[in-house]
Design an enzyme around this catalytic site. Structure first.
Site, PDB file in Angstrom:
ATOM      1  N   ASN A  32     -10.740  -3.256  -5.349  1.00 24.33           N
ATOM      2  CA  ASN A  32     -10.649  -1.350  -6.738  1.00 24.33           C
ATOM      3  C   ASN A  32     -10.760  -1.667  -7.873  1.00 24.33           C
ATOM      4  O   ASN A  32     -10.343  -0.370  -8.593  1.00 24.33           O
ATOM      5  CB  ASN A  32      -8.546  -2.494  -6.274  1.00 24.33           C
ATOM      6  CG  ASN A  32      -7.959  -2.061  -5.672  1.00 24.33           C
ATOM      7  OD1 ASN A  32      -6.453  -3.212  -4.821  1.00 24.33           O
ATOM      8  ND2 ASN A  32      -8.359  -1.275  -4.012  1.00 24.33           N
TER       9      ASN A  32
ATOM     10  N   SER B 279      -8.085  -4.822   5.590  1.00 19.79           N
ATOM     11  CA  SER B 279      -9.198  -4.617   3.825  1.00 19.79           C
ATOM     12  C   SER B 279      -9.380  -5.846   3.628  1.00 19.79           C
ATOM     13  O   SER B 279      -8.873  -5.779   2.456  1.00 19.79           O
ATOM     14  CB  SER B 279      -8.335  -3.212   3.104  1.00 19.79           C
ATOM     15  OG  SER B 279      -7.168  -2.026   3.943  1.00 19.79           O
TER      16      SER B 279
ATOM     17  N   ASP C 178       1.346  -1.296   0.383  1.00 16.43           N
ATOM     18  CA  ASP C 178       0.190   0.233  -0.240  1.00 16.43           C
ATOM     19  C   ASP C 178       0.771   1.305   0.464  1.00 16.43           C
ATOM     20  O   ASP C 178       2.074   1.214   0.175  1.00 16.43           O
ATOM     21  CB  ASP C 178      -0.694  -0.231   1.085  1.00 16.43           C
ATOM     22  CG  ASP C 178      -1.840   0.815   0.975  1.00 16.43           C
ATOM     23  OD1 ASP C 178      -2.041   1.605  -0.091  1.00 16.43           O
ATOM     24  OD2 ASP C 178      -2.568   1.324   2.142  1.00 16.43           O
TER      25      ASP C 178
ATOM     26  N   GLU D 194       1.408 -13.166  12.797  1.00 16.29           N
ATOM     27  CA  GLU D 194       1.958 -12.334  13.137  1.00 16.29           C
ATOM     28  C   GLU D 194       1.397 -10.629  12.342  1.00 16.29           C
ATOM     29  O   GLU D 194       1.505 -11.181  11.682  1.00 16.29           O
ATOM     30  CB  GLU D 194       2.996 -11.942  13.778  1.00 16.29           C
ATOM     31  CG  GLU D 194       3.654 -12.863  14.850  1.00 16.29           C
ATOM     32  CD  GLU D 194       3.051 -12.896  15.985  1.00 16.29           C
ATOM     33  OE1 GLU D 194       2.425 -11.375  15.979  1.00 16.29           O
ATOM     34  OE2 GLU D 194       2.341 -13.903  16.725  1.00 16.29           O
TER      35      GLU D 194
HETATM   36  C1  IPE Z   1      -5.380  -2.772  -0.189  1.00 21.72           C
HETATM   37  O1  IPE Z   1      -5.342  -1.782  -0.367  1.00 21.72           O
HETATM   38  C2  IPE Z   1      -5.311  -3.876  -1.546  1.00 21.72           C
HETATM   39  C3  IPE Z   1      -4.084  -3.873  -2.345  1.00 21.72           C
HETATM   40  C4  IPE Z   1      -3.020  -3.146  -1.070  1.00 21.72           C
HETATM   41  C5  IPE Z   1      -4.255  -3.876  -3.516  1.00 21.72           C
HETATM   42  P1  IPE Z   1      -5.878  -0.131  -0.432  1.00 21.72           P
HETATM   43  O2  IPE Z   1      -5.990   1.261  -0.371  1.00 21.72           O
HETATM   44  O3  IPE Z   1      -7.247  -0.626  -1.679  1.00 21.72           O
HETATM   45  O4  IPE Z   1      -7.451  -0.268   0.810  1.00 21.72           O
HETATM   46  P2  IPE Z   1      -8.046   1.081   1.625  1.00 21.72           P
HETATM   47  O5  IPE Z   1      -9.047   0.984   0.796  1.00 21.72           O
HETATM   48  O6  IPE Z   1      -6.831   1.474   2.254  1.00 21.72           O
HETATM   49  O7  IPE Z   1      -8.178  -0.668   3.198  1.00 21.72           O
HETATM   50  C1  IPE Z   2      -1.815   0.190  -3.569  1.00 22.79           C
HETATM   51  O1  IPE Z   2      -1.395   1.903  -3.400  1.00 22.79           O
HETATM   52  C2  IPE Z   2      -1.665  -0.295  -4.489  1.00 22.79           C
HETATM   53  C3  IPE Z   2      -2.971  -0.880  -5.209  1.00 22.79           C
HETATM   54  C4  IPE Z   2      -4.760  -0.759  -4.077  1.00 22.79           C
HETATM   55  C5  IPE Z   2      -3.618  -1.003  -6.020  1.00 22.79           C
HETATM   56  P1  IPE Z   2      -2.897   2.740  -3.715  1.00 22.79           P
HETATM   57  O2  IPE Z   2      -3.082   2.925  -5.172  1.00 22.79           O
HETATM   58  O3  IPE Z   2      -3.925   2.409  -3.167  1.00 22.79           O
HETATM   59  O4  IPE Z   2      -2.381   4.006  -2.629  1.00 22.79           O
HETATM   60  P2  IPE Z   2      -2.507   4.647  -1.710  1.00 22.79           P
HETATM   61  O5  IPE Z   2      -2.949   4.416  -0.366  1.00 22.79           O
HETATM   62  O6  IPE Z   2      -3.049   5.848  -2.595  1.00 22.79           O
HETATM   63  O7  IPE Z   2      -1.660   5.678  -1.009  1.00 22.79           O
HETATM   64 MG    MG Z   3      -4.091   2.309  -0.214  1.00 21.37          MG
END
Ligand code: IPE
Ligand code: IPE
Ligand code: MG
Length: 250
Positions: free
Chosen positions: A66, A194, A18, A205
């Site tokens: 997503n 998530s 993330d 853990e």
């Molecule tokens: C979780 O990250 C999904 C992935 C890393 C693929 P998100 O960015 O989608 O999760 P939320 O929306 O912050 O919970």
């Molecule tokens: C994780 O990074 C990748 C996916 C969920 C595909 P994010 O795209 O969620 O990045 P942030 O959370 O918006 O910074």
């Molecule tokens: Mg994210």
């Protein structure tokens, strides 16, 4: 850098990758640049995991939720995923890595699903490490799928209702062939699952770091493993019981 002691290496590490968007935003770049940089971290962390001797690495690359992101971002993520599969194919095969997936890959566009299925087939007999990509994956969806699978088996008379237990449930899940989940890592400072590996994480853990995924590299993985190795996994027992068992395993 010194490798961690092998005997308490986590067998199965899962990472919620993330923070790509925030990494890019802080640099005044479009979100996709964060995703692109994130692919370098995937390569680095996969190599390090393989070298350390971790049995399975599961990467949360795209959640069921997503799909609801802006269409343009979803499109670019799919294009990046295809690039990743094409670019990494040789390295995955050369290093004896078995590529698997969890999630609803039927939802992926053909230009991703085709190289993905080819790599899954061609790497199926590899025994070096399992790299499992969570794609269009949701933990609740996975639990519902496993439940449906078991209900169908009962309806078909293949198993009895009383045969539905934790073991048969775990076997009906898409993660059945992976070792037990020992460690879940989440980058970017968020402290939530998530919808990732909800059943499997019951006694894993959890390790949270503020580092954004594009900055997470081999050394950060080592930090996560070191933290894991300093934890006492009690599984509901008392600390004294755990110590006794370590001396005289049952
Ligand atoms: C979780 O990250 C999904 C992935 C890393 C693929 P998100 O960015 O989608 O999760 P939320 O929306 O912050 O919970
Ligand atoms: C994780 O990074 C990748 C996916 C969920 C595909 P994010 O795209 O969620 O990045 P942030 O959370 O918006 O910074
Ligand atoms: Mg994210």
């Amino acid at each position: 850098m010194q490798a961690p002691p092998e005997e308490d290496l986590p067998r199965h590490v899962a990472i919620i990758m993330d923070g790509n968007g925030r990494w890019a935003k802080r640099r005044g770049l479009p979100r996709i640049e964060g995703h692109r940089k994130g692919a370098d971290s995937v390569r680095d962390v996969t190599r390090a995991s393989r070298e350390l001797g971790i049995q399975a690495l599961t990467l949360y690359a795209f959640s069921s939720q997503n799909w609801d992101r802006p269409l343009e971002e979803v499109r670019m993520l799919m294009a990046l995923l295809r690039d990743y599969l094409v670019d990494e194919r040789a390295e995955i095969l050369d290093n004896g890595i078995r590529l698997t997936t969890i999630g609803n890959i039927d939802r992926l566009p053909d230009f991703v699903r085709e190289p993905l299925n080819a790599l899954k087939d061609d790497s199926a007999n590899n025994r070096g490490m399992t790299l499992c990509l969570a794609l269009s994956y949701g933990g609740r969806e996975a639990i519902v799928d496993a439940t449906r699978n078991l209900v169908e088996q009962v309806m078909a008379g293949e198993i009895r209702t009383q045969d539905v237990n934790e073991l048969s449930f775990a076997e009906a899940l898409c993660t059945a062939t992976l070792p037990p989940l020992d460690l879940v890592v989440r980058t970017s400072g968020e402290q939530r699952l998530s919808n990732f590996l909800l059943w499997e994480a019951a006694y894993a853990e959890l390790y949270f770091t503020d580092t954004m995924w594009p900055d997470f590299k081999r050394a950060d993985l080592m930090d996560a493993i070191a933290a894991y190795q300093n934890r006492e996994r009690r599984f509901g027992l008392t600390s004294d019981q755990v110590k006794l068992r370590a001396i005289a395993p049952k």
